[in-house]
Design a protein around this motif. Sequence first.
Motif: not given
Length: 401
Positions: A298-323
């Motif tokens: 969920x820290x990934x969501x907190x980072x996106x809420x601050x419009x920061x770059x996020x890189x994921x390595x697992x299955x996540x519901x926010x693995x969306x192009x441009x997000x």
Amino acid sequence: MNKEEYPISDDELMKLSIYNITYRERILHTKVPTKELKMYKRYMHYIDKFIDKHDVQVVCLFNGYHWIDQVTKVIAHRRGLDVIYFEDGLFRPYTITCDPEGINEMSSIPRSASFYDAIELDEKRLKKHLFTPESDHLHEKNESLLVVAFVKLLSMIGSGLHIHPNYYVHITFWQGLKYFFKKRTFSRQTEDEVELPEEYVFLPFQVSRDTQILYHSPHIKDMRDLLDHTFNAVKAINVAEGKNLHIVVKEHPEDMSRVNYDDLKERYKNEEEVLFVEKFDIHTLIEKAEAVVTINSTVGIEALAKTKRVVTLGDAFYNIEGVVHHARTPGELPETLNKSLHTKVNRGRIRKFIYYLRFHYQIEGSLQSKHKRTADKIAAHMLAMENREEHGYEIHSSYSS
């Protein structure tokens, strides 16, 4: 409870995503006792009769990976009943997750970038109420640590007396006691006195044995793996780009009493690129980072809420192009992380995604306190989901708050 068993084979039970079973097999490397499987079947028999007796039409589960959730879901699906999953919200403590498909990666959240591009964004609403409630009846209320500890103690006693299967196979009584005291003292602990590097990647550790890791992290098995792969990626970028990028690692508070990372700190103590912190303001760590690397937290969501770059390595519901930038395998991480650092953040799409999550997908309310308005919103949301096949994802937009 009588000893009648629900008609399901041991093999079928073993194939379910029951946390107890997964934990025994993957972490403890032990077999699941036959008597535990028999107890599951006995509870299933009771639940099946209860559903029949009370003409239950909808089954609600919290999280979905506990043994009682998994076995109840089997019965519900066999009976053709609707199943709805609840979880603490993504914007805590003022939101609730309520989804007919599941939580996290299993949720019904759309994965199409075009879906979010079409959303109308209310900037004023987003800025004012992203992390604050619109409803005046909501007030922050933390769980009582004493109540939680007492409930867990009762559960441990119940499993010890073979009244029910063990909810806490992942923790012993003494580990639980240690966790309780660590939790009590952590809030009074002073923040680490460290100077953050000029350029760094923020690496928040997740709960190492959480369902997010066991079920939705196909390549990274633990936090040691996560740091090793991130370190290799940062090293490669520094060499190729002539940069001085660092990694700031923050341990997860829930794991501090259960997982000892002294060996990892010892291994990296001579690597100047790596800095460990235990207690440090997470908002500062996110805001000053060049990027946030996570498996699926969920820290990934907190980072996106601050419009920061996020890189994921697992299955996540926010693995969306441009997000986010998603590395499908650890081997892709150096290229993916480097690409993210050279790509302009798609602020528009990210903000629309966050807006959808907060004001369309989530229900405003709290599971920690009882209130009729919260119950009414949940009821309205559940009634709307009856039309899910007809309206698809649009149902969420009708019951945002």
